[in-house]
Design a protein around this motif. Structure first.
Motif, PDB file in Angstrom:
ATOM      1  N   ASN A   1       2.502  -6.575  -1.097  1.00  0.00           N
ATOM      2  CA  ASN A   1       3.325  -6.339   0.092  1.00  0.00           C
ATOM      3  C   ASN A   1       4.221  -5.136  -0.102  1.00  0.00           C
ATOM      4  O   ASN A   1       4.395  -4.325   0.814  1.00  0.00           O
ATOM      5  CB  ASN A   1       4.194  -7.564   0.385  1.00  0.00           C
TER       6      ASN A   1
ATOM      7  N   TRP B   1       3.725  -2.581  -1.956  1.00  0.00           N
ATOM      8  CA  TRP B   1       2.916  -1.354  -1.882  1.00  0.00           C
ATOM      9  C   TRP B   1       2.728  -0.937  -0.422  1.00  0.00           C
ATOM     10  O   TRP B   1       2.869   0.236  -0.072  1.00  0.00           O
ATOM     11  CB  TRP B   1       1.575  -1.559  -2.576  1.00  0.00           C
ATOM     12  N   LEU B   2       2.443  -1.920   0.438  1.00  0.00           N
ATOM     13  CA  LEU B   2       2.259  -1.587   1.863  1.00  0.00           C
ATOM     14  C   LEU B   2       3.556  -1.033   2.454  1.00  0.00           C
ATOM     15  O   LEU B   2       3.534  -0.089   3.251  1.00  0.00           O
ATOM     16  CB  LEU B   2       1.814  -2.826   2.642  1.00  0.00           C
TER      17      LEU B   2
ATOM     18  N   LYS C   1       4.324   2.793   4.021  1.00  0.00           N
ATOM     19  CA  LYS C   1       4.934   3.066   5.318  1.00  0.00           C
ATOM     20  C   LYS C   1       6.203   3.898   5.158  1.00  0.00           C
ATOM     21  O   LYS C   1       6.503   4.740   6.003  1.00  0.00           O
ATOM     22  CB  LYS C   1       5.266   1.753   6.028  1.00  0.00           C
TER      23      LYS C   1
ATOM     24  N   ALA D   1      -3.590   1.000   5.264  1.00  0.00           N
ATOM     25  CA  ALA D   1      -3.138  -0.363   4.956  1.00  0.00           C
ATOM     26  C   ALA D   1      -4.337  -1.279   4.743  1.00  0.00           C
ATOM     27  O   ALA D   1      -4.341  -2.116   3.827  1.00  0.00           O
ATOM     28  CB  ALA D   1      -2.265  -0.883   6.092  1.00  0.00           C
TER      29      ALA D   1
ATOM     30  N   SER E   1      -5.863  -0.605   1.396  1.00  0.00           N
ATOM     31  CA  SER E   1      -5.041  -1.154   0.322  1.00  0.00           C
ATOM     32  C   SER E   1      -5.182  -2.652   0.243  1.00  0.00           C
ATOM     33  O   SER E   1      -5.252  -3.210  -0.860  1.00  0.00           O
ATOM     34  CB  SER E   1      -3.565  -0.832   0.520  1.00  0.00           C
ATOM     35  N   SER E   2      -5.210  -3.333   1.409  1.00  0.00           N
ATOM     36  CA  SER E   2      -5.251  -4.789   1.281  1.00  0.00           C
ATOM     37  C   SER E   2      -6.590  -5.253   0.741  1.00  0.00           C
ATOM     38  O   SER E   2      -6.635  -6.231  -0.010  1.00  0.00           O
ATOM     39  CB  SER E   2      -4.879  -5.522   2.568  1.00  0.00           C
TER      40      SER E   2
ATOM     41  N   GLY F   1       1.595  -2.848  10.351  1.00  0.00           N
ATOM     42  CA  GLY F   1       0.854  -1.967   9.454  1.00  0.00           C
ATOM     43  C   GLY F   1       1.193  -0.499   9.581  1.00  0.00           C
ATOM     44  O   GLY F   1       0.752   0.300   8.760  1.00  0.00           O
TER      45      GLY F   1
END
Lengths: 237, 303
Positions: free
Chosen positions: A167, A169-170, A174, A216, A219-220, B138
């Motif tokens: 989380n 990292w996300l 951003k 995103a 990455s996930s 996101g």
């Protein structure tokens, strides 16, 4: 529709290559920040987990500051603060040079501060998930404190902290958008320039949002794999 | 601790002094660094008060001290930073509060239908709600704000024809709109997570008592769900306060906007430090108040 595709194409007519460069900057900034943030966050978590009250307090002050400040303000504080500080130092040395701080480095430092303070919380709660017996077992086998930490605790710690770190990292990905405000040519800045020149802001900002979404998603899915890899030693249920 | 022996009245021996281990030394050194940083920062900011203090002391001073004070006062031909910009910061603070308050309110209203749609069995509802939440969680808030403020400007003729241009022309409305959409996605997830967290037995128990589903939801499920959601809601408010600094980039004069304006006029780094002090105070106060509220509301769960 055709017009939009032309604007987004690569080559002389479109902005595709500029935007691609911006994506590269965004990704490299977040990848460059990650190791510093992780190491700093781990060290701070160690300090918070220690039994020494003064060390705990010092680490808690750090996280209170960087979790309480808006990321944008941290960025400006680092960017202008370092610049002014260095300028004063140069003045003291009796030199007449104008110093400009690289916005990539300033962004990296500021984002690493923010990331590390959140990561330390993730590591700390992972530390709480490791039973005392693991340390005792390590010492009983004759391992040193350092060996116990790196060989026994750390592998388990990473597995426990991974979901929270994913989380973070996300969030980091951003937050790199903010660095566009101090002039780094990242994805958002390149699309802003394109939007201003072509007078098609909705198209370009929409594309920027979509690219962030794609990043995103990548990455996930990468994190799902890493998590599966980290759990390979566990019993399959 | 061992209690003193009631018969003999003897006290246990005092604890041995704590050893100066490496961690203790490191901790003390770091705390000393923080203390130095804090004191020098306070001294730097208190420089604002030099003029009023010297003026107040003037009648009491004599001889060398008086000439020294006069010389110091002569260097202050203009007002201090705080005197010039203090009121501006207060205005900025109020604007920040407005943005955050309005966005949270509209976001909360919007989050209920989104959470309902997201947990619906029908895919026509759940899919779009999922996409909405995924999009707003996101992508960066800054990009969303740009998309709404600059992007909707592309549709000026259309917006003018349906009479909505006045809304999207104003940076303040756009920021509140963008932040509301953003926070509604987060709040919807919080709400959904909290409601799903309630075990099925609660529904079944209420059904066995003959309660209808709406009554069950509002009287049984929701109170428990809100208890679970209290902490994430608090975090969301803090995130919103921190995120609201972004409004400054599209020319809103909130705390951050006033800071940028003051800095661009004076090149005085104090501007950013005062902003940091203000934001830290807001966030810390809120965190503490929220902890109190949570402790109060969950007091029946404490053992």
């Amino acid at each position: 529709m055709n017009e939009a595709l032309t604007l987004l194409s690569f080559g002389d007519q479109g902005w595709g290559d500029t935007i691609a460069l911006g994506v590269l900057v965004t990704v490299s900034l977040s990848l460059a920040t990650l190791p510093f943030g992780l190491v700093l966050g781990f060290v701070i978590a160690l300090a918070k987990n220690s039994s020494e009250p003064s060390l705990k307090l010092a680490a808690n002050i750090y996280t209170t500051i960087f979790r309480g400040l808006p990321e944008l303000l941290t960025l400006f504080l680092v960017y202008f603060g370092v610049q002014i500080g260095l300028q004063q130092l140069v003045k003291l040395a009796g030199l007449e040079i104008y110093i400009e701080v690289n916005s990539f480095v300033a962004g990296m430092v500021a984002l690493a501060f923010v990331f590390s303070s959140y990561a330390s919380e993730a590591f700390l709660s992972a530390f709480k998930g490791i039973p005392q017996g693991q340390y005792e077992g390590g010492y009983a086998l004759g391992l040193s404190r350092f060996q116990t930490m790196t060989l026994i605790i750390l592998p388990q710690l990473i597995r426990l902290a991974l979901p929270a770190l994913g989380n973070l990292w996300l969030i980091l990905l951003k937050d790199t958008a903010l660095v566009s405000t101090i002039g780094l040519s990242d994805l958002l800045r390149e699309t802003s320039i394109a939007a201003r020149v072509t007078k098609e802001p909705f198209l370009f900002f929409g594309v920027a949002c979509l690219i962030y979404l794609v990043l995103a998603m990548i990455s996930s899915s990468a994190f799902t794999r890493i998590e599966r890899w980290s759990k390979r030693g566990e019993v399959q249920r | 601790m061992i209690a003193p022996n009631p018969q003999t009245g003897m006290k246990p021996p005092p604890a041995p002094p704590r050893a100066w281990t490496n961690t203790r030394i490191a901790g003390n050194v770091l705390m000393a660094l923080w203390a130095i940083a804090g004191i020098s920062l306070a001294a730097y900011l208190l420089g604002n008060l030099e003029k009023p203090i010297l003026q107040a002391l003037m009648p009491l001073l004599s001889g060398d001290w008086a000439t020294w004070a006069e010389q110091r006062l002569a260097t202050h031909e203009f007002d201090s930073f705080l005197e010039r910009y203090g009121a501006k910061y207060l205005q900025g603070f109020l604007v920040t509060l407005q943005i955050v308050g309005l966005s949270l309110l509209f976001g909360a209203l919007l989050s209920v239908p989104i959470a309902l749609a997201r947990s619906s069995k029908w895919k026509i509802f759940s899919r779009p709600a999922y996409a909405y939440v995924y999009f707003f969680r996101g992508t960066p808030l800054l990009a969303q704000t740009f998309l709404i403020y600059y992007g909707f400007g592309s549709f000026r003729p259309e917006l003018q024809s349906i009479g909505l241009w006045w809304f999207f022309r104003d940076a303040f409305y756009c920021v509140v709109f963008a932040f509301s959409l953003n926070t509604s996605a987060y709040q919807a997830e919080i709400l959904r997570g909290a409601v799903q967290n309630i075990t099925k037995g609660q529904w079944e128990g209420a059904a066995a008592l003959g309660l209808s589903r709406p009554v069950t939801f509002f009287k049984v499920i929701l109170p428990q769900a809100l208890m679970v959601a209290l902490r994430p809601y608090g975090n969301e408010i803090i995130l919103m306060i921190k995120g609201s600094a972004i409004a400054a980039i599209i020319t809103i004069y909130d705390v951050m906007g006033e800071t940028r304006r003051a800095y661009s006029r004076t090149y005085d780094f104090q501007a950013y430090i005062w902003a940091a002090v203000i934001y830290l105070m807001i966030v810390e106060t809120l965190r503490r108040v929220w902890d109190r509220i949570e402790a109060r509301l969950t007091r029946h769960l404490k053992r």
